[in-house]
Write a protein that holds these residues in place. Structure first.
Motif, mmCIF file in Angstrom:
data_model
loop_
_atom_site.group_PDB
_atom_site.id
_atom_site.type_symbol
_atom_site.label_atom_id
_atom_site.label_comp_id
_atom_site.label_asym_id
_atom_site.label_seq_id
_atom_site.Cartn_x
_atom_site.Cartn_y
_atom_site.Cartn_z
ATOM 1 N N GLY A 128 0.851 -1.196 0.000
ATOM 2 C CA GLY A 128 0.000 0.000 0.000
ATOM 3 C C GLY A 128 0.880 1.237 0.000
ATOM 4 O O GLY A 128 1.738 1.402 -0.853
ATOM 5 N N THR A 129 0.679 2.088 0.984
ATOM 6 C CA THR A 129 1.488 3.304 1.098
ATOM 7 C C THR A 129 2.703 3.106 1.994
ATOM 8 O O THR A 129 3.513 4.009 2.155
ATOM 9 N N GLY A 164 5.232 0.791 12.736
ATOM 10 C CA GLY A 164 5.524 1.785 11.709
ATOM 11 C C GLY A 164 4.416 1.896 10.685
ATOM 12 O O GLY A 164 4.082 2.991 10.229
ATOM 13 N N ARG A 165 3.832 0.771 10.342
ATOM 14 C CA ARG A 165 2.755 0.786 9.348
ATOM 15 C C ARG A 165 1.507 1.481 9.893
ATOM 16 O O ARG A 165 0.864 2.268 9.204
ATOM 17 N N ILE A 166 1.183 1.193 11.138
ATOM 18 C CA ILE A 166 -0.030 1.770 11.721
ATOM 19 C C ILE A 166 0.154 3.246 12.056
ATOM 20 O O ILE A 166 -0.698 4.072 11.776
#
Length: 191
Positions: A128-129, A164-166
């Motif tokens: 994703g991003t 980090g993703r959240i």
């Protein structure tokens, strides 16, 4: 009602804490009965590059040399001398070495062993991003007089972090992750 919310929050917290670290897959081999203390000086040969990054092999070769010297594991022949001998031996960029060639290289450079390697991943993955680094490396220490493998270690490290993703926090970059992986692989040498 509050018990259910607390329980749900506790489960979420446990999930976040246990899945925040960078995954590392690692395996190593040390020839049984071999005492590597006879190896004082090595040559680090060019690494084979199986990644999409055309500079990955040379970058990781430099990191490996730096870490070997920083840890004081072995003395290392200057890589420009190694590359000159490789050119004399007409060894290609692919890092395919036979036993006779390895013994000749070791003799010419005055080393007890040579270190070869292959870079299997040196990329930025995207979900994703979210993007994160992935590094995969195999190192092989070969006896300079016999051409036999003394030690080998392989590993893959990922900078992926659920935290980090959240929350969008910055993780490790490729270089930082590479140093960490090389340190862990060299630690399996047990010198």
């Amino acid at each position: 009602m509050f018990k259910n919310i607390r329980c749900l929050l506790l489960i979420c917290l446990i999930f976040l804490v246990t899945s925040c670290g960078a995954p590392l897959v690692q395996k190593s081999y040390l020839r049984p009965g071999v005492d590597v203390s006879y190896i004082k000086k090595i040559a680090v040969l060019k690494f084979q590059n199986n990644s999409q990054n055309k500079y990955a092999a040379e970058r990781l070769r430099n990191i490996v040399i730096t870490e070997i010297l920083a840890k004081g594991i072995f003395d290392v022949v200057d890589k420009s001398l190694v590359d000159m001998v490789l050119m004399e031996e007409i060894v290609g960029e692919e890092g395919a070495y036979n036993k006779a060639t390895l013994r000749r290289i070791a003799r010419k450079l005055g080393v007890q062993a040579v270190l070869t390697g292959s870079v299997d991943a040196y990329d930025i993955e995207r979900t994703g991003t979210y993007s994160y680094p992935v590094v995969g490396l195999s190192l092989t220490l070969i006896d300079g007089s016999t051409g036999e493998i003394v030690w080998q270690a392989s590993g893959t490290a990922s900078g992926y972090s659920t935290w980090g993703r959240i929350f969008g926090t910055k993780g490790k970059d490729l270089t930082e992750l590479s140093f960490e992986l090389v340190q862990r692989l060299l630690d399996t040498l047990n010198i």
